[in-house]
Design a protein around this motif. Structure first.
Motif, short mmCIF file in Angstrom:
data_model
loop_
_atom_site.label_atom_id
_atom_site.label_comp_id
_atom_site.label_asym_id
_atom_site.label_seq_id
_atom_site.Cartn_x
_atom_site.Cartn_y
_atom_site.Cartn_z
N LEU A 71 0.86 -1.18 0.00
CA LEU A 71 0.00 0.00 0.00
C LEU A 71 0.90 1.23 0.00
CD1 LEU A 71 -2.86 -0.71 2.59
CD2 LEU A 71 -3.03 -0.70 0.10
N PHE A 72 0.76 2.06 -1.02
CA PHE A 72 1.56 3.28 -1.09
C PHE A 72 0.96 4.36 -0.18
CE2 PHE A 72 3.49 2.17 -5.38
CZ PHE A 72 4.79 2.17 -4.89
N GLY A 73 1.80 4.89 0.72
CA GLY A 73 1.44 6.06 1.53
C GLY A 73 0.37 5.82 2.58
N VAL A 74 0.22 4.59 3.04
CA VAL A 74 -0.83 4.28 4.02
C VAL A 74 -0.20 3.60 5.23
CG1 VAL A 74 -3.00 3.09 4.46
CG2 VAL A 74 -2.53 4.03 2.19
N GLY A 75 -0.03 4.34 6.34
CA GLY A 75 0.51 3.77 7.56
C GLY A 75 -0.47 3.98 8.70
N ARG A 76 -1.45 3.12 8.83
CA ARG A 76 -2.51 3.31 9.84
C ARG A 76 -2.48 2.13 10.80
NH1 ARG A 76 -6.75 5.63 5.28
NH2 ARG A 76 -5.19 7.02 4.39
N ILE A 77 -1.84 2.34 11.91
CA ILE A 77 -1.49 1.25 12.81
C ILE A 77 -2.70 0.46 13.29
CG2 ILE A 77 -1.55 2.57 14.99
CD1 ILE A 77 1.34 0.29 13.98
N ASP A 78 -3.83 1.15 13.52
CA ASP A 78 -4.99 0.47 14.05
C ASP A 78 -5.78 -0.29 12.99
OD1 ASP A 78 -4.61 1.33 16.74
OD2 ASP A 78 -5.28 3.31 16.13
N ALA A 79 -5.47 -0.05 11.73
CA ALA A 79 -6.14 -0.77 10.65
C ALA A 79 -5.36 -2.00 10.21
CB ALA A 79 -6.36 0.16 9.46
N LEU A 80 -4.19 -2.23 10.81
CA LEU A 80 -3.33 -3.32 10.37
C LEU A 80 -4.00 -4.69 10.42
CD1 LEU A 80 0.19 -2.35 11.76
CD2 LEU A 80 -0.66 -2.19 9.43
N PRO A 81 -4.80 -5.01 11.45
CA PRO A 81 -5.43 -6.34 11.45
C PRO A 81 -6.27 -6.59 10.20
CG PRO A 81 -5.64 -5.32 13.60
CD PRO A 81 -5.11 -4.26 12.67
N TYR A 82 -6.96 -5.55 9.73
CA TYR A 82 -7.81 -5.68 8.55
C TYR A 82 -6.96 -5.75 7.28
CZ TYR A 82 -11.04 -3.99 12.07
OH TYR A 82 -11.74 -3.83 13.23
N PHE A 83 -5.97 -4.87 7.20
CA PHE A 83 -5.08 -4.88 6.03
C PHE A 83 -4.38 -6.24 5.91
CE2 PHE A 83 -4.29 0.02 6.22
CZ PHE A 83 -5.57 0.23 5.73
N ARG A 84 -3.87 -6.70 7.04
CA ARG A 84 -3.12 -7.96 7.05
C ARG A 84 -4.02 -9.12 6.64
NH1 ARG A 84 1.29 -10.63 6.05
NH2 ARG A 84 2.15 -11.90 7.70
N HIS A 85 -5.22 -9.14 7.16
CA HIS A 85 -6.16 -10.23 6.87
C HIS A 85 -6.49 -10.28 5.39
CE1 HIS A 85 -9.16 -13.15 8.36
NE2 HIS A 85 -9.90 -12.75 7.34
N LEU A 86 -6.50 -9.10 4.76
CA LEU A 86 -6.87 -9.02 3.35
C LEU A 86 -5.66 -9.05 2.42
CD1 LEU A 86 -9.75 -6.39 3.59
CD2 LEU A 86 -9.95 -8.87 3.33
N GLY A 87 -4.49 -9.41 2.94
CA GLY A 87 -3.36 -9.71 2.07
C GLY A 87 -2.28 -8.67 1.94
N VAL A 88 -2.34 -7.55 2.66
CA VAL A 88 -1.29 -6.53 2.58
C VAL A 88 -0.03 -7.07 3.26
CG1 VAL A 88 -0.58 -4.21 3.27
CG2 VAL A 88 -2.93 -4.63 2.50
N THR A 89 1.09 -7.01 2.56
CA THR A 89 2.34 -7.50 3.14
C THR A 89 3.38 -6.40 3.35
OG1 THR A 89 3.26 -8.00 0.95
CG2 THR A 89 2.03 -9.76 2.05
N SER A 90 3.10 -5.20 2.84
CA SER A 90 4.01 -4.08 3.11
C SER A 90 3.29 -2.76 2.87
CB SER A 90 5.27 -4.16 2.24
OG SER A 90 4.96 -4.07 0.86
N PHE A 91 3.83 -1.72 3.43
CA PHE A 91 3.26 -0.38 3.26
C PHE A 91 4.36 0.63 3.53
CE2 PHE A 91 2.77 -1.67 7.63
CZ PHE A 91 3.12 -0.54 8.37
N ASP A 92 4.15 1.86 3.09
CA ASP A 92 5.10 2.92 3.40
C ASP A 92 4.33 4.12 3.92
OD1 ASP A 92 4.91 5.24 1.16
OD2 ASP A 92 4.53 3.28 0.23
#
Length: 724
Positions: free
Chosen positions: A526-547
């Motif tokens: 995910l480009f330009g998205v660092g939202r610590i409290d949303a990580l469980p959702y991002f991770r569950h849906l396949g995000v493996t890196s972000f900046d």
């Protein structure tokens, strides 16, 4: 004759109309009075000396319940007052009142003492002692024996102790099967907890818990006790229920409204509308139940791939030898050559990110930068960074141009020549006015064509860096279709672009569509998205890196939340601008008749006040007065015309924000290398110039990364437990 610890009658029935409550808590470093000649541990070792020294400090004597002013103690006593008022006000419980709840405090100077014991200020804490010293001094103070005696006769006992204070109890002690113990403790402390024959509930608290309840970790135990007291004042027989069935308390806390609001989107207490261009056929609301339903979806097939955080590179460097007291740079300093990054040893021993993202548009901004990178032997040596480095074109830099200013071969050669680990294909942003029908389709097709050419030539000519294909779009469906095509092009690493300012709720909508097309080897960025409290959702849906550079840049761009803490709470740094550098506001003040010498004096007095307060040499109110005397003048707007109402409002706001900062002293609690460095320390919370502001940004990044790592560790623990 030795007094038996069991002289009071133990409870003998399993059902109690209102349990008698005992709360065991600890002393705090923050006290009502802070004279320079406080008692020391040596004073407590000598009875006669203690009497003499106590007499010399008699003007500062007060009950222990009033002496301690740390966050845990203040919130705890607020909860105790609520309980006493509620229980004492009940007709059926009128014999309780103050006696319904007793508070005992473990003091590292006085031992286990009641809240009404008169004490004088002292400077002793178990937290600074080694483990053997904790046990030795705890034995000297007879804390184990006194605790054994104090718990007799109580039904419900709450224990709110940190690791080293808990050790002084030397559990177990003799308890009764009709007693109930509730321990508030860290994961590190649970091995020291043993309730003997009594019922037991241990609430393990962490930074995640602090974030959950929007409270600083240092005050969380007291905050939860107050929360329990508040509920008990509203719900009859709640204390009886907790006493008989301690798990009731866990259920109570789990049902508390979650105050967490995810940045730019999700709120568990509110509902937000979607604003996709084609929202007419979409749901207009995203509820808490729907958020929870995300985690009930099948987990992404790439879940086994590790998650990484990349920080964008923007020449964020500082002078390692900056003199804060004199506000002078290192002698003979050359900024481009001598200033250092946060990951260099003089700042942090280990990087607070897994990788660095370098945009070509940033490299090209300074003409000599690319030459410097090549002269250094590549991007990794130039950045002096041992981790992974990702390169992209920096689409934000050419967003207004009809087409990107680069071609594929040029970019492939650039990534290879400078030694990037990952290289991103050339994309074109579809946001704002460039997301209108007609324009968006052109940019969408152009981005996919570039991606296809990029991977084709990457394979054909044998480039060694890992290629990343970019997906742009204007709806979940168009993003998903782009990802599908990139997978078909055989990309193993795909990035979602154009979502940096998109509400989290909409990003989740995109990811729900995208993750259906991922393979087990697809990494998703995910480009330009660092939202610590949303990580469980991002991770569950396949995000493996972000900046994200947000934690760093908030240090100087955010108006009020620019010093971050591990609890998730953020504070406002104190603004003390340079008079000599003459910012626009300073220039207005000078042109409005203020003498430079007067402003300089106010500036220096403000700096001295915050430093002396940090050392404990002056009171909070005295420091605040000096800070506001200078800060008040900074209201002068750019046009030089003062609005009295706006000025008063700003002064009230800054008074509140600065008082909150000074009361908590979060920089003293932080364990990061910057905040622990005696040369920087309090300077970090002063909003003043690059070398303070960027260090505060480095600190924020440290906090962000530590919370990120805690999330990953917790996730790994959960995975391991399911395997078992």
């Amino acid at each position: 004759m030795t007094k038996s610890p069991l002289t009071k009658p133990l409870v003998s029935t399993s059902t109690i109309s209102c349990p008698r409550i005992l709360i065991i808590t600890s002393c705090t470093g923050k006290k009502l009075h802070n004279p320079t000649n406080q008692l020391t541990i040596e004073d407590f070792k000598d009875t006669e000396r203690l009497k003499e020294r106590t007499q010399s400090l008699s003007e500062f004597s007060c009950p222990s319940g009033q002496m301690y002013t740390g966050l845990q103690h203040l919130r705890l006593m607020e909860g105790v007052d609520i309980l006493r008022s509620a229980l004492g006000g009940s007709a059926s419980l009128s014999h309780f009142g103050k006696e319904a709840v007793d508070v005992k405090i473990i003091s590292a100077g006085y031992g286990l003492i009641p809240e009404d014991k008169a004490i004088v200020p002292y400077s002793v804490t178990f937290n600074s002692m080694k483990n053997d010293e904790v046990y030795s001094w705890g034995n000297y103070l007879r804390i184990h024996e006194d605790f054994q005696q104090e718990i007799v006769g109580y039904d419900l006992i709450f224990v709110l102790l940190g690791d080293k204070y808990l050790r002084t109890l030397k559990l177990p002690v003799k308890t009764h099967s009709h007693q109930t113990f509730i321990f508030f403790a860290s994961n590190k402390s649970i091995n020291y907890i043993d309730s003997g024959n009594a019922k037991l509930l241990t609430l393990t608290l962490s930074n995640k818990s602090a974030s959950r309840f929007s409270c600083a970790l240092v005050g969380l135990k007291g905050h939860l006790l107050k929360l329990i007291a508040t509920e008990a004042s509203r719900v009859s027989h709640l204390l009886e229920s907790i006493y008989n069935n301690p798990e009731t308390l866990e259920e109570l806390l789990n049902k508390q409204p979650n105050p967490l609001e995810l940045p730019l989107g999700i709120s568990f207490s509110t509902e937000r509308k979607l604003n996709f261009q084609n929202k007419s056929h979409r749901k207009s609301k995203y509820t808490e139940e729907e958020l929870c339903s995300i985690l009930k979806l099948p987990v992404a097939v790439n879940q086994h791939l590790k998650m990484q955080y990349f920080i964008p590179e923007w020449d964020d460097k500082v002078d390692a030898g900056y003199d804060f007291l004199q506000d002078k740079f290192s002698p003979n300093r050359k900024a481009c050559k001598d200033d250092i990054y946060a990951h260099e040893e003089k700042i942090y021993e280990k990087p607070n990110y897994d990788g660095i993202l370098v945009s070509k548009i940033v490299v090209d901004k300074r003409k000599s930068k690319r030459n410097d990178i090549e002269a250094a032997g590549g991007i990794q040596k130039y950045l002096k960074f041992s981790g992974e480095i990702m390169g992209d074109c920096g689409a934000f830099g050419y967003i207004k141009q009809p087409e990107p200013p680069y071609n594929t071969i040029e970019i492939l050669d650039y990534y290879q020549r400078l030694g990037f680990h990952y290289g991103v294909s050339i994309d074109h942003l579809i946001v704002g006015p460039f997301a209108q029908p007609g324009i968006r389709e052109e940019r969408y097709d152009l981005t996919l064509r570039n991606a296809e050419e990029f991977i084709s030539k990457h394979q054909k000519f044998g480039y060694t860096f890992t290629p990343i294909g970019v997906a742009q779009g204007w709806s979940p469906e168009t993003y998903a279709e782009a990802v599908k095509k990139l997978v078909e092009m055989e990309y193993d690493y795909i990035a979602i672009g154009g979502v940096a300012r998109t509400p989290t709720i909409e990003i989740l909508e995109i990811l729900k569509e995208v993750y259906q097309h991922l393979t087990s080897k697809t990494r998703l960025h995910l480009f330009g998205v660092g939202r610590i409290d949303a990580l469980p959702y991002f991770r569950h849906l396949g995000v493996t890196s972000f900046d994200s550079a947000s934690p760093l840049r908030k240090a100087w761009f955010d108006a009020v939340e620019n010093y971050h803490t591990l609890s998730g709470k953020a504070y406002a740094a104190v603004r003390i601008p340079f008079v000599d550098k003459q910012s626009q506001r300073i220039k207005h003040l000078l042109s409005s008749g203020y003498e430079r010498e007067t402003l300089k004096q106010l500036e220096q007095e403000a700096l001295k006040a915050i430093r002396e307060y940090d050392k404990g040499n002056i009171s909070l109110d005295e420091s605040l007065k000096k800070l506001l005397a200078y800060d008040e003048l900074l209201e002068l707007p750019r046009d030089g015309i003062v609005n009295p109402t706006a000025k008063a409002r700003r002064l009230r706001q800054h008074t509140q924000l600065y008082r909150e900062l000074l009361e908590v002293k979060p920089w003293q609690e932080c364990e990061c290398k910057i905040c622990q460095n005696p040369d920087c320390r309090v300077e970090t919370i002063i909003f003043r110039g690059n070398d303070r502001n960027r260090r505060r940004g480095f600190h924020n990044t440290y906090v962000f990364y530590k919370r990120f790592r805690e999330f990953l560790n917790a996730e790994n623990c959960n995975i391991d437990s399911t395997k078992e």
